[in-house]
Design a protein around this motif. Structure first.
Motif, mmCIF file in Angstrom:
data_model
loop_
_atom_site.group_PDB
_atom_site.id
_atom_site.type_symbol
_atom_site.label_atom_id
_atom_site.label_comp_id
_atom_site.label_asym_id
_atom_site.label_seq_id
_atom_site.Cartn_x
_atom_site.Cartn_y
_atom_site.Cartn_z
ATOM 1 N N ASP A 56 35.309 44.827 38.971
ATOM 2 C CA ASP A 56 33.831 44.237 38.906
ATOM 3 C C ASP A 56 33.120 45.197 39.436
ATOM 4 N N ARG A 69 35.746 35.527 36.003
ATOM 5 C CA ARG A 69 34.392 36.123 36.476
ATOM 6 C C ARG A 69 34.350 37.774 36.265
ATOM 7 N N GLY A 108 33.081 38.126 32.898
ATOM 8 C CA GLY A 108 31.844 37.672 32.806
ATOM 9 C C GLY A 108 30.635 39.043 33.351
ATOM 10 N N VAL A 109 31.460 39.583 34.373
ATOM 11 C CA VAL A 109 30.652 40.841 34.731
ATOM 12 C C VAL A 109 30.261 42.019 33.723
ATOM 13 N N ARG A 122 30.153 41.388 30.471
ATOM 14 C CA ARG A 122 29.310 40.700 29.592
ATOM 15 C C ARG A 122 27.852 40.869 30.126
ATOM 16 N N GLU A 123 27.658 40.317 31.198
ATOM 17 C CA GLU A 123 26.510 40.325 32.039
ATOM 18 C C GLU A 123 25.560 41.773 32.047
ATOM 19 N N ALA A 124 26.658 42.612 31.949
ATOM 20 C CA ALA A 124 26.111 44.173 31.938
ATOM 21 C C ALA A 124 25.668 44.655 30.531
#
Ligand code: DX5
Length: 230
Positions: free
Chosen positions: A80, A106, A109-110, A112-114
């Protein structure tokens, strides 16, 4: 008449691990000219695997050398913290190991959020069920056919039933998820992995050590993988 939605053919993706790092940019250009589909950068931290390679700054310095898509295979603990940096460095796909994070859902998700495409890798000792609940978050699953850390290791044919099981899970999900294999992939082993259900093949030694050169190695591997599917 080909189906516009037909699955893409086998992709051949070099691991840059065997490249001459003193001329890394030129090596990337040579790989692009040889017809590879994208480049994989093996990122190792000396903790998750007993080897140490390079970080996102090195990859960023190579981004302008070629037009090929980049993927980062993060063989690192606690991904992460560093994964977003590899997206910023120009990697469109980030592969993390299911074994390297306490909270895999999670961690994906980190990525994809980036703004990156997320992918998950599993080591030879990890069952496919370890990723069954996150298939909605990934664009690719990597089934390792060696224990990670070094190139030039022997292909683990015992992983082929696992590759087939992973193929079943992906097909049952109805999602367009690539099934990648990495480790010991070459002329003598790629057919078995392809017949088992893999469609993206990471090769290091087999590409860089082909006496007939990179272009031959890429086209020969792609032909063998295609023939094994028919
Ligand atoms: C293992 C590495 C290697 C490399 C490919 O950690 O990821 O699998 O990419 O190595 P070869 O193709 O030489 O087995």
């Amino acid at each position: 008449m080909t189906d516009a939605h037909a699955a893409p053919g086998p992709r051949i993706v070099p691991s840059v691990l065997p490249a001459d790092f003193s001329r890394f940019g030129e090596a990337c250009v040579e790989l692009e000219k040889a017809g590879v589909d994208r480049l994989q950068f093996d990122v190792m931290d000396g903790r998750f695997v007993p080897n140490l390679t390079f970080g996102s700054d090195v990859i960023a310095s190579l981004r302008s050398w070629v037009d090929l898509p980049f993927e980062a295979h993060l063989m690192i603990e606690e991904p992460d913290l560093l994964a977003p940096g590899f997206v910023r460095a120009g990697c469109e796909l980030i592969i993390i190991h299911a074994e390297a994070t306490r909270h895999l859902h999670r961690s994906l998700g980190v990525i994809r959020e980036a703004g990156g495409k997320a992918a998950v890798a599993i080591n030879p000792g990890t069952p496919v069920e370890a990723v069954a609940s996150v298939l909605d978050l990934v664009d690719l699953v990597l089934v390792m056919t060696v224990n990670p850390g070094f190139g030039g290791q022997a292909y683990l044919a015992s992983m082929e039933p696992k590759i087939a099981r992973m193929r079943e899970l992906i097909d049952a999900s109805g999602r367009a998820i690539d099934l990648e294999v990495d480790g010991g992939i070459g002329p003598a082993t790629i057919a078995g992995a392809s017949a088992a259900g893999a469609d993206v093949f990471i090769a290091g030694t087999a590409l860089f050590r082909d006496p007939l050169g990179l272009e031959h190695a890429v086209s020969d591997l792609r032909r063998r993988a295609t023939e094994a599917r028919s």
